[in-house]
Design an enzyme around this catalytic site. Structure first.
Site, PDB file in Angstrom:
ATOM      1  N   LYS A 121      -5.047  13.409 -14.278  1.00 34.21           N
ATOM      2  CA  LYS A 121      -4.543  13.060 -15.613  1.00 34.21           C
ATOM      3  C   LYS A 121      -4.370  14.300 -16.497  1.00 34.21           C
ATOM      4  O   LYS A 121      -3.508  14.321 -17.370  1.00 34.21           O
ATOM      5  CB  LYS A 121      -5.442  12.013 -16.274  1.00 34.21           C
ATOM      6  CG  LYS A 121      -5.330  10.647 -15.578  1.00 34.21           C
ATOM      7  CD  LYS A 121      -5.390   9.459 -16.509  1.00 34.21           C
ATOM      8  CE  LYS A 121      -4.971   8.199 -15.752  1.00 34.21           C
ATOM      9  NZ  LYS A 121      -5.154   6.946 -16.449  1.00 34.21           N
ATOM     10  N   LYS A 203       0.880   6.476  -6.237  1.00 32.18           N
ATOM     11  CA  LYS A 203       0.468   5.121  -6.613  1.00 32.18           C
ATOM     12  C   LYS A 203       1.418   4.551  -7.677  1.00 32.18           C
ATOM     13  O   LYS A 203       1.858   5.269  -8.575  1.00 32.18           O
ATOM     14  CB  LYS A 203      -0.948   5.205  -7.198  1.00 32.18           C
ATOM     15  CG  LYS A 203      -1.566   3.867  -7.530  1.00 32.18           C
ATOM     16  CD  LYS A 203      -2.951   4.043  -8.120  1.00 32.18           C
ATOM     17  CE  LYS A 203      -2.874   4.186  -9.631  1.00 32.18           C
ATOM     18  NZ  LYS A 203      -4.049   3.751 -10.365  1.00 32.18           N
ATOM     19  N   LYS A 206       1.341   1.816 -14.292  1.00 27.19           N
ATOM     20  CA  LYS A 206       2.008   1.203 -15.446  1.00 27.19           C
ATOM     21  C   LYS A 206       2.591   2.253 -16.390  1.00 27.19           C
ATOM     22  O   LYS A 206       3.489   1.951 -17.165  1.00 27.19           O
ATOM     23  CB  LYS A 206       1.105   0.225 -16.188  1.00 27.19           C
ATOM     24  CG  LYS A 206      -0.317   0.616 -16.410  1.00 27.19           C
ATOM     25  CD  LYS A 206      -1.039  -0.500 -17.140  1.00 27.19           C
ATOM     26  CE  LYS A 206      -2.422  -0.746 -16.590  1.00 27.19           C
ATOM     27  NZ  LYS A 206      -3.347   0.406 -16.669  1.00 27.19           N
TER      28      LYS A 206
HETATM   29  N1  AQP Z   1      -0.702   0.719  -7.410  1.00 29.56           N
HETATM   30  C1  AQP Z   1      -1.843   0.060  -7.315  1.00 29.56           C
HETATM   31  N2  AQP Z   1      -2.192  -0.552  -6.168  1.00 29.56           N
HETATM   32  C2  AQP Z   1      -3.362  -1.245  -6.055  1.00 29.56           C
HETATM   33  N3  AQP Z   1      -4.237  -1.360  -7.090  1.00 29.56           N
HETATM   34  C3  AQP Z   1      -3.930  -0.775  -8.267  1.00 29.56           C
HETATM   35  N4  AQP Z   1      -4.562  -0.705  -9.455  1.00 29.56           N
HETATM   36  C4  AQP Z   1      -3.815  -0.005 -10.333  1.00 29.56           C
HETATM   37  N5  AQP Z   1      -2.681   0.403  -9.730  1.00 29.56           N
HETATM   38  C5  AQP Z   1      -2.727  -0.048  -8.445  1.00 29.56           C
HETATM   39  C6  AQP Z   1      -5.866  -1.321  -9.742  1.00 29.56           C
HETATM   40  O1  AQP Z   1      -5.775  -1.941 -11.020  1.00 29.56           O
HETATM   41  C7  AQP Z   1      -7.031  -1.840 -11.675  1.00 29.56           C
HETATM   42  C8  AQP Z   1      -6.875  -1.417 -13.100  1.00 29.56           C
HETATM   43  O2  AQP Z   1      -6.325  -0.184 -13.247  1.00 29.56           O
HETATM   44  P1  AQP Z   1      -6.461   0.548 -14.669  1.00 29.56           P
HETATM   45  O3  AQP Z   1      -5.687  -0.137 -15.686  1.00 29.56           O
HETATM   46  O4  AQP Z   1      -7.895   0.778 -15.006  1.00 29.56           O
HETATM   47  O5  AQP Z   1      -5.884   1.943 -14.480  1.00 29.56           O
HETATM   48  P2  AQP Z   1      -5.177   2.635 -13.344  1.00 29.56           P
HETATM   49  O6  AQP Z   1      -5.830   2.416 -12.018  1.00 29.56           O
HETATM   50  O7  AQP Z   1      -5.046   4.054 -13.806  1.00 29.56           O
HETATM   51  O8  AQP Z   1      -3.826   1.835 -13.360  1.00 29.56           O
HETATM   52  P3  AQP Z   1      -2.434   2.414 -13.672  1.00 29.56           P
HETATM   53  O9  AQP Z   1      -1.481   1.290 -13.561  1.00 29.56           O
HETATM   54  O10 AQP Z   1      -2.143   3.625 -12.839  1.00 29.56           O
HETATM   55  O11 AQP Z   1      -2.601   2.807 -15.204  1.00 29.56           O
HETATM   56  P4  AQP Z   1      -2.149   4.093 -15.976  1.00 29.56           P
HETATM   57  O12 AQP Z   1      -0.705   4.304 -15.646  1.00 29.56           O
HETATM   58  O13 AQP Z   1      -2.365   3.767 -17.422  1.00 29.56           O
HETATM   59  O14 AQP Z   1      -3.043   5.195 -15.519  1.00 29.56           O
HETATM   60  C9  AQP Z   1      -7.925  -0.933 -10.844  1.00 29.56           C
HETATM   61  O15 AQP Z   1      -8.822  -1.765 -10.109  1.00 29.56           O
HETATM   62  C10 AQP Z   1      -6.960  -0.250  -9.908  1.00 29.56           C
HETATM   63  O16 AQP Z   1      -7.574   0.058  -8.659  1.00 29.56           O
END
Ligand code: AQP
Length: 337
Positions: A121, A203, A206
């Site tokens: 990040k 990955k 969002k």
């Molecule tokens: N691509 C993915 N495949 C499987 N699981 C996923 N998770 C997120 N993306 C995938 C699971 O969703 C949960 C919550 O995630 P989070 O909101 O805490 O943050 P993150 O993992 O950082 O999700 P994002 O979408 O990538 O958010 P941003 O873009 O804001 O950093 C977790 O259980 C994660 O494993």
């Protein structure tokens, strides 16, 4: 129903959450929310909208407010039962931030420096490497330890943070006396990591605005269009294979949404081109999300219900969290007459 933690003695406790930092993707759905539906019958579950975590990256305040409500509505629409689970917003329970401060003093700088998400990040947001981004895992440890959580359902990507939460719990327990349950990661074997459609080595996130993500709330047309444009290799055979990251990812998405096995999926698309396959994946995803989208709209239209639910559940969460926090305050020596 009685959601007081005293009534949970026989059930193991689960804590999980999602940041309202963007539109929830099918990765969040497959990797998190959908698994929770099965867990809610067996465990005492806290499903949180972790808004404190979201501001480690700059957010537009109006969007953050709106999304916080939307994430809770998605939980409900996906089938999380508000009668069985504690569904709440993190900033509504100040004990998270309070415990995080104490735990900060029991976490080593070197430990946090090793966290790969911080490194990732920091690269992504090099103009805003704030202290919150660095201490994010401590707040996550507080989220988990506050509720004496046994299991944390999560993707592989979060395993390192859960190990740190265990180390912090261990350290605190050793300095004082047993205070926290040492949590374990709970990574369902069948859960695929959903990758970006524009770069299948990364990955799906969002916060990816480049068309690599499919939102749970995307329209049917958008879902189909995005999947049609997914990056694939120059081959033509729909099967799993090395160097076929794009097709592997689409097959994972297809099996996750259709309920078919990888073998069944490969058989179904044997001999057809990538175009036909992508169309089928898009339609399957869109069909599967239709019901959630309809229910989502229904919950969003009922503001009083959502607000009432947030308020009631924040009270339950706080009354359970307070017990741990009081114990911690007493052990570290804070004077509270
Ligand atoms: N691509 C993915 N495949 C499987 N699981 C996923 N998770 C997120 N993306 C995938 C699971 O969703 C949960 C919550 O995630 P989070 O909101 O805490 O943050 P993150 O993992 O950082 O999700 P994002 O979408 O990538 O958010 P941003 O873009 O804001 O950093 C977790 O259980 C994660 O494993």
């Amino acid at each position: 129903m009685d959601k007081n933690i005293n009534s949970t003695e026989k059930k193991k406790v689960i804590f999980s959450g999602i940041q309202p930092s963007g539109n929830l993707t099918i990765g969040n759905y497959i990797g998190a929310v959908r698994n929770w539906i099965d867990l809610q019958n067996e465990y005492y579950c806290y499903f949180c909208v972790v808004d404190l975590h979201a501001i480690t990256v700059r957010q537009v305040p109006a969007d953050l407010r709106k999304r916080t409500k939307e994430v809770l509505a998605i939980y409900l629409a996906a089938g999380i039962d508000p009668e069985k689970n504690v569904m709440f917003v993190q900033s509504h329970v100040p004990a998270h931030a309070e415990l995080a401060w104490v735990l900060n003093c029991y976490t080593m700088f070197g430990e946090l420096s090793r966290m790969t998400q911080f490194k990732d990040k920091s690269r992504l947001h090099s103009d805003n490497i704030n202290a919150g981004l660095f201490t994010y895992p401590v707040l996550m440890a507080a989220d988990i330890l506050l509720y004496q959580t046994d299991l944390v359902p999560t993707g592989q990507d979060q395993k390192q943070h859960i190990e740190l939460a265990r180390d912090i719990a261990n350290r605190f327990n050793a300095v004082y006396s047993p205070t926290f349950v040492e949590p374990q990661p709970y990574i369902p074997k069948t859960t695929a990591k959903i990758m970006s459609l524009s770069d299948p080595t990364k990955k799906m996130s969002k916060s990816d605005f480049g068309g690599g993500s499919v939102g749970i709330l995307d329209s049917r047309d958008d879902i189909i269009r995005k999947i049609k444009r997914a990056v694939t290799d120059s081959g033509s055979e729909v099967c799993y294979g090395e160097g076929k990251d794009g097709i592997n990812n689409l097959l994972n998405i297809y099996t996750a949404f259709s309920g078919k096995t990888p073998e069944e999926a490969e058989k179904e698309f044997a001999g057809v081109g990538y175009g036909v396959f992508k169309e089928a994946v898009g339609e399957t995803v869109a069909d599967s999300l239709k019901e959630i989208q309809e229910k989502f709209k229904m919950y969003m239209d009922d503001k009083d219900f959502l607000d009432g639910l947030m308020e009631k559940n924040a009270e339950i969460a706080y009354s359970n969290a307070r017990k741990t926090l009081s114990k911690v305050y007493r052990k570290v020596g804070f004077y509270h007459p």
